[in-house]
Design an enzyme around this catalytic site. Structure first.
Site, short mmCIF file in Angstrom:
data_model
loop_
_atom_site.label_atom_id
_atom_site.label_comp_id
_atom_site.label_asym_id
_atom_site.label_seq_id
_atom_site.Cartn_x
_atom_site.Cartn_y
_atom_site.Cartn_z
N GLY A 142 0.79 -1.23 0.00
CA GLY A 142 0.00 0.00 0.00
C GLY A 142 0.82 1.27 0.00
CB ALA A 147 6.73 2.00 -7.49
CG ASP A 190 2.48 3.81 -7.12
OD1 ASP A 190 1.77 4.64 -6.53
OD2 ASP A 190 2.12 2.65 -7.37
#
Length: 424
Positions: A142, A147, A190
């Site tokens: 989360g 990334a 991200d």
């Protein structure tokens, strides 16, 4: 200018020593990449539709120690995951290869980085020997750990191969890892947050134009030369719900639904040839034609347009230091994610509701896609410890089994803003 507290000198030294032991080299020869995790206070689920989002990194993340291998071999170990990843950079890697599960599943990310660099025509002449470790102890779901890892490998391979690549190009390269190699249909939020963020600033990213800017917090009224006031902390509360986004149909199906809604609206306003993204529908055209949408498609579009409005209201509130107002918008974003985007699950929704009642919390929402992982909140700095204790105790009452799997010191974290990914 002040700097983030992460990574500490001790953390860097530990990863250098473990890498030196693996590679059989001197500690001084080891290079280290720091790639931070990120939060998205406002702008949930609209980056893949070209919306405007906000983000900042935190003082937690991934450290990758490495040395150039001197040949085509890549050898990697992880402090969190079992096994040793070995492959050659001259192996053929194809689009979608990362969707295939393998014994060392975490090895998909360095392979993905090689895939992305080679797909972009970059010249690679050597691999790396390295060890990777994430901040812990907590499940990093989360907060864009995937990334962060992808960016870390990109920076390491680029350093080893004397490649000078801009943050903007690395954003697209990491998209190649996640979209092309792993099969995840996400946007650029991200990677952009991880590569562009500045300490203590809110990063605003237009995902259609790729333009970005930093929104600085206000200075003290009493002394404009002093440091920004420490008004808030970032609270991360973990649910214990885990799974891979690329194996979860709910995430990719939501993206497809947004595109279907965009296609209907664009046809209604006479733009059938436009790319089916909601950013290509004006607010006026949406209001005029939204009655053509039904059910889930209507709710996805409502989330997009209401969230985009919340982002711009939030930018103004942040620049004026109105944390209560900013926090209220965060909480509204969380509610729209549940009701209109229809993400989340019972434990995540319960955790979100607990955070809203915690002392000193300005606002909260799911962090990341909302199908797993954690919730994020902004909290009054003076009440952060009290709020964290409240969330731990209340979550144990409603989800005792999931809470039992979380370590007490990793179930709720108090964080600060961070910097962008970099060699340290």
């Amino acid at each position: 200018m002040a700097e983030s507290s992460w990574p500490s000198a001790a953390e860097v030294e530990r990863v250098r020593r473990s890498t030196a032991s693996l590679a059989g080299c001197d500690v001084e020869d080891v290079r280290v990449v720091a790639s931070p995790y990120r939060i998205c206070p406002l702008g949930a689920h609209i980056d893949h539709q070209g919306g405007t989002v906000t983000a900042m990194t935190i003082n937690k993340g991934v450290l990758l120690g490495f040395v150039p291998s001197g040949d085509c071999k890549v050898v990697l170990r992880s402090a969190q995951f079992k096994g040793e990843v070995q492959f050659r950079i001259d192996n053929n890697l194809c689009k979608g290869d990362g969707e295939v599960q393998e014994e060392c599943g975490w090895g998909r990310y360095p392979r993905g980085a090689i895939f992305a660099l080679k797909s972009a025509g970059k010249s690679l002449y050597q691999g790396i020997v390295g060890s990777v470790v994430g901040s812990g102890p907590f499940d990093s779901s989360g907060i864009s750990s995937s990334a962060a890892v992808g960016v870390a490998y990109l920076l390491a391979f680029e350093s080893a191969n004397d490649l000078n690549i801009s943050p903007s190009e690395n954003i697209e390269l990491d998209r190649l890892i996640e979209n092309g190699f792993l099969g995840l249909k996400n946007g650029i939020l991200d990677q952009s947050a991880i590569l562009l963020s500045q300490y203590k600033c809110l990063t605003c990213i237009d995902c259609k134009s790729k333009e970005y800017k930093w929104i600085h917090p206000p200075k003290s009224n009493e002394n404009s030369e002093c440091e920004e006031l420490e008004l808030y902390k970032i609270l991360l509360a973990f649910s214990g719900v885990k799974h891979s986004l690329s194996s979860r149909p709910g995430y990719n199906s939501r993206v497809a639904e947004c595109q279907m809604a965009a296609r209907i609206l664009l046809e209604a306003c006479g733009k059938p040839s436009a790319e089916p993204l909601l950013c290509n529908v004006t607010q006026e055209d949406y209001i005029l034609h939204k009655d053509r949408l039904e059910g889930g498609l209507a709710r996805r579009a409502e989330h997009y347009f209401s969230e985009n409005k919340r982002v711009f209201a939030g930018l103004k509130a942040w620049s004026e230091g109105k944390l209560q107002e900013f926090g209220k918008l965060m909480s509204e974003s969380g509610l729209s994610s549940i009701q209109n985007y229809e993400c989340g699950c019972e434990p995540m929704i319960e955790l979100y509701e607990i955070l809203l009642k915690a002392p000193g919390v300005f606002g909260a929402r799911f962090s990341g896609a909302g199908f797993r992982g954690c919730c994020v909140a902004l909290v009054d700095a003076n009440l952060a410890e009290k709020a964290a204790l409240y969330v731990r105790e209340q979550y144990k009452k409603v989800q005792p089994d999931l809470a039992a799997n979380l370590e007490d010191d990793g179930s709720v974290l108090i964080c600060e803003s961070g910097e962008s990914a970099r060699l340290v």
